[in-house]
Design a protein around this motif. Structure first.
Motif, short mmCIF file in Angstrom:
data_model
loop_
_atom_site.label_atom_id
_atom_site.label_comp_id
_atom_site.label_asym_id
_atom_site.label_seq_id
_atom_site.Cartn_x
_atom_site.Cartn_y
_atom_site.Cartn_z
N LEU A 161 0.81 -1.22 0.00
CA LEU A 161 0.00 0.00 0.00
C LEU A 161 0.85 1.27 0.00
O LEU A 161 0.52 2.24 -0.66
N GLN A 162 1.93 1.27 0.79
CA GLN A 162 2.86 2.39 0.79
C GLN A 162 4.18 1.91 1.35
O GLN A 162 4.24 1.40 2.46
N TYR A 163 5.25 2.02 0.55
CA TYR A 163 6.56 1.53 0.98
C TYR A 163 7.64 2.10 0.07
O TYR A 163 7.36 2.71 -0.97
N VAL A 164 8.88 1.89 0.46
CA VAL A 164 10.02 2.30 -0.34
C VAL A 164 10.59 1.07 -1.04
O VAL A 164 10.90 0.08 -0.37
N ASP A 165 10.69 1.11 -2.37
CA ASP A 165 11.17 -0.06 -3.09
C ASP A 165 12.69 -0.13 -3.07
O ASP A 165 13.37 0.71 -2.44
N GLU A 183 -11.82 3.38 1.72
CA GLU A 183 -11.26 2.04 1.56
C GLU A 183 -11.65 1.21 2.78
O GLU A 183 -11.79 1.74 3.88
N MET A 184 -11.85 -0.08 2.58
CA MET A 184 -12.11 -0.97 3.71
C MET A 184 -10.87 -1.81 4.00
O MET A 184 -10.22 -2.31 3.08
N GLN A 185 -10.55 -1.93 5.28
CA GLN A 185 -9.43 -2.78 5.68
C GLN A 185 -9.86 -3.62 6.88
O GLN A 185 -10.72 -3.22 7.66
N ALA A 186 -9.26 -4.78 6.98
CA ALA A 186 -9.52 -5.67 8.11
C ALA A 186 -8.18 -6.09 8.71
O ALA A 186 -7.11 -5.76 8.20
N ILE A 187 -8.25 -6.85 9.79
CA ILE A 187 -7.07 -7.23 10.56
C ILE A 187 -6.71 -8.69 10.30
O ILE A 187 -7.58 -9.55 10.16
N SER A 188 -5.42 -8.94 10.21
CA SER A 188 -4.90 -10.30 10.08
C SER A 188 -3.96 -10.62 11.24
O SER A 188 -3.42 -9.72 11.89
N ILE A 189 -3.78 -11.90 11.47
CA ILE A 189 -2.79 -12.39 12.44
C ILE A 189 -1.76 -13.19 11.67
O ILE A 189 -2.10 -14.18 11.01
N SER A 190 -0.51 -12.75 11.71
CA SER A 190 0.59 -13.43 11.00
C SER A 190 1.44 -14.22 11.99
O SER A 190 1.66 -13.79 13.13
N VAL A 237 -0.14 -8.65 14.69
CA VAL A 237 -1.46 -8.18 14.29
C VAL A 237 -1.27 -7.00 13.35
O VAL A 237 -0.67 -5.99 13.74
N SER A 238 -1.71 -7.14 12.10
CA SER A 238 -1.54 -6.08 11.11
C SER A 238 -2.77 -6.02 10.21
O SER A 238 -3.68 -6.84 10.35
N ILE A 239 -2.78 -5.08 9.28
CA ILE A 239 -3.90 -5.02 8.34
C ILE A 239 -3.76 -6.12 7.30
O ILE A 239 -2.66 -6.61 7.02
N ASP A 240 -4.90 -6.49 6.71
CA ASP A 240 -4.92 -7.58 5.74
C ASP A 240 -3.93 -7.38 4.60
O ASP A 240 -3.23 -8.31 4.19
N GLY A 241 -3.90 -6.15 4.06
CA GLY A 241 -3.04 -5.89 2.90
C GLY A 241 -1.59 -6.16 3.18
O GLY A 241 -0.87 -6.76 2.35
N VAL A 242 -1.11 -5.74 4.33
CA VAL A 242 0.29 -5.95 4.71
C VAL A 242 0.56 -7.43 4.96
O VAL A 242 1.55 -8.00 4.49
N ALA A 243 -0.33 -8.07 5.73
CA ALA A 243 -0.15 -9.50 6.04
C ALA A 243 -0.15 -10.34 4.76
O ALA A 243 0.63 -11.29 4.63
N ALA A 271 -7.49 -13.97 8.91
CA ALA A 271 -7.66 -12.75 8.12
C ALA A 271 -9.11 -12.29 8.19
O ALA A 271 -10.00 -13.03 8.59
N GLY A 272 -9.35 -11.05 7.79
CA GLY A 272 -10.70 -10.53 7.68
C GLY A 272 -11.36 -10.14 8.99
O GLY A 272 -12.59 -10.01 9.05
N LEU A 273 -10.57 -9.91 10.04
CA LEU A 273 -11.14 -9.56 11.34
C LEU A 273 -11.49 -8.07 11.40
O LEU A 273 -10.71 -7.22 10.95
N TYR A 274 -12.62 -7.75 11.94
CA TYR A 274 -13.03 -6.38 12.24
C TYR A 274 -12.93 -5.44 11.02
O TYR A 274 -12.25 -4.40 11.07
N PRO A 275 -13.56 -5.76 9.90
CA PRO A 275 -13.49 -4.86 8.73
C PRO A 275 -13.97 -3.47 9.07
O PRO A 275 -15.05 -3.30 9.66
N THR A 276 -13.16 -2.49 8.73
CA THR A 276 -13.38 -1.11 9.15
C THR A 276 -12.96 -0.15 8.04
O THR A 276 -11.97 -0.40 7.35
N PRO A 277 -13.69 0.95 7.84
CA PRO A 277 -13.27 1.91 6.82
C PRO A 277 -12.01 2.67 7.23
O PRO A 277 -11.83 3.00 8.40
N VAL A 278 -11.15 2.90 6.25
CA VAL A 278 -10.00 3.77 6.46
C VAL A 278 -10.18 5.01 5.60
O VAL A 278 -10.95 5.01 4.64
N ALA A 279 -9.47 6.07 5.95
CA ALA A 279 -9.78 7.37 5.38
C ALA A 279 -8.55 8.17 5.03
O ALA A 279 -7.46 7.95 5.57
#
Length: 276
Positions: free
Chosen positions: A52-56, A122-129, A200-206, A220-228
């Motif tokens: 989603l946002q990082y330095v390559d 955007e919608m994001q949820a929580i994952s456990i890695s 514990v991180s967001i789905d996209g990162v995990a 994955a998919g825990l507590y789906p919540t809007p991000v802004a």
């Protein structure tokens, strides 16, 4: 505690050629008085959340939210500029006039909307890695009982980790040991080193780390919540909303989200925040 000294990682002026051309060739609908720097949309981001946002590897700031912020600036006839900063400085910096917009997918809450203008987009949820060869199976949040868990400090994920811990204790358990880190990159390094048993991180990162084969996404998919997106200026927020509406209308919004596997919220987008 906000540690501004040493907290600023670097200032990255991410101005693409098309953005420069747009800023020069058209007049922005945003008044200079509603911007930190005339002709420029200054955005903060914490580049620790691939994809989603990082330095390559080349040192460039990339990712879905970077592309979105750059496109918003272009359509507003402004030059995009990104400031790389840790998450816990985001809101104080916005309120202090250090940047125009938080472009990091800050989780929306009614309490935050009392402090700044927010556009849930955007919608994001929580994952456990966990480590790929983790010996203890984790398939639900109850399996975190007694575990040491890593999380980035100051965000929605830390809040949810604390809520899980409280629920485990309420149900008669001992809860978790929660370790906070300045970034998810550090949290995952700790997981790799065996200093924590889960992150514990967001789905996209995990998902990104799982796709690399570095870690396993146990839940994955825990507590789906809007991000802004978050903005200090109401006129700027209204202008950004018009851009997002136009992107939805011409299909570029969906194209960008589909490319990164990101889920938009249902219904129309709207600015939510203080009246002035």
């Amino acid at each position: 505690m906000i540690r501004f000294a040493g907290l600023m990682l670097s200032l990255y002026a991410a101005t693409c050629l098309s953005g420069v051309a747009s800023a020069a060739d058209c007049t922005s609908p945003v008044a200079a008085s509603d911007l930190i720097k005339p002709g420029t949309l200054v955005m903060s981001t914490n580049p620790t959340l691939p994809p989603l946002q990082y330095v390559d590897k080349s040192g460039a700031l990339v990712g879905m939210r970077i592309e979105l912020g750059t496109e918003i600036a272009k359509r507003l006839c402004l030059a995009p500029e990104f400031i790389k900063i840790e998450f816990d400085a985001m809101v104080p910096g916005l309120k202090g006039g250090r940047w125009d917009m938080i472009d990091t997918g800050i989780f929306f809450t009614p309490e935050r909307a009392k402090l700044m203008q927010m556009i849930p987009y955007e919608m994001q949820a929580i994952s456990i890695s966990v480590q790929p060869d983790a010996k203890v199976a984790i398939s639900k949040v109850e399996d975190l009982e007694g575990k040491t868990v890593g999380v980035e400090i100051g965000g929605f994920e830390e809040t949810k980790a604390k809520a899980i811990d409280a629920e485990l204790k309420k149900n008669g358990g001992h809860g978790m040991t929660i370790r906070t880190f300045d970034s998810f990159a550090l949290a995952y390094q700790a997981l790799r080193a065996g200093q924590v048993e889960a992150v514990v991180s967001i789905d996209g990162v995990a998902k990104e780390y799982a796709d690399r084969g570095a870690f396993k996404r146990a839940v994955a998919g825990l507590y789906p919540t809007p991000v802004a997106l978050a903005l200090k200026s109401k006129p700027l927020a209204d202008a950004v909303l018009k851009v997002l509406d136009a992107m939805q209308h011409d299909g570029s919004y969906k194209t960008l989200f589909d490319r990164y596997g990101v889920v938009p919220p249902s219904g129309a987008l709207a600015v939510q925040g203080p009246a002035s």
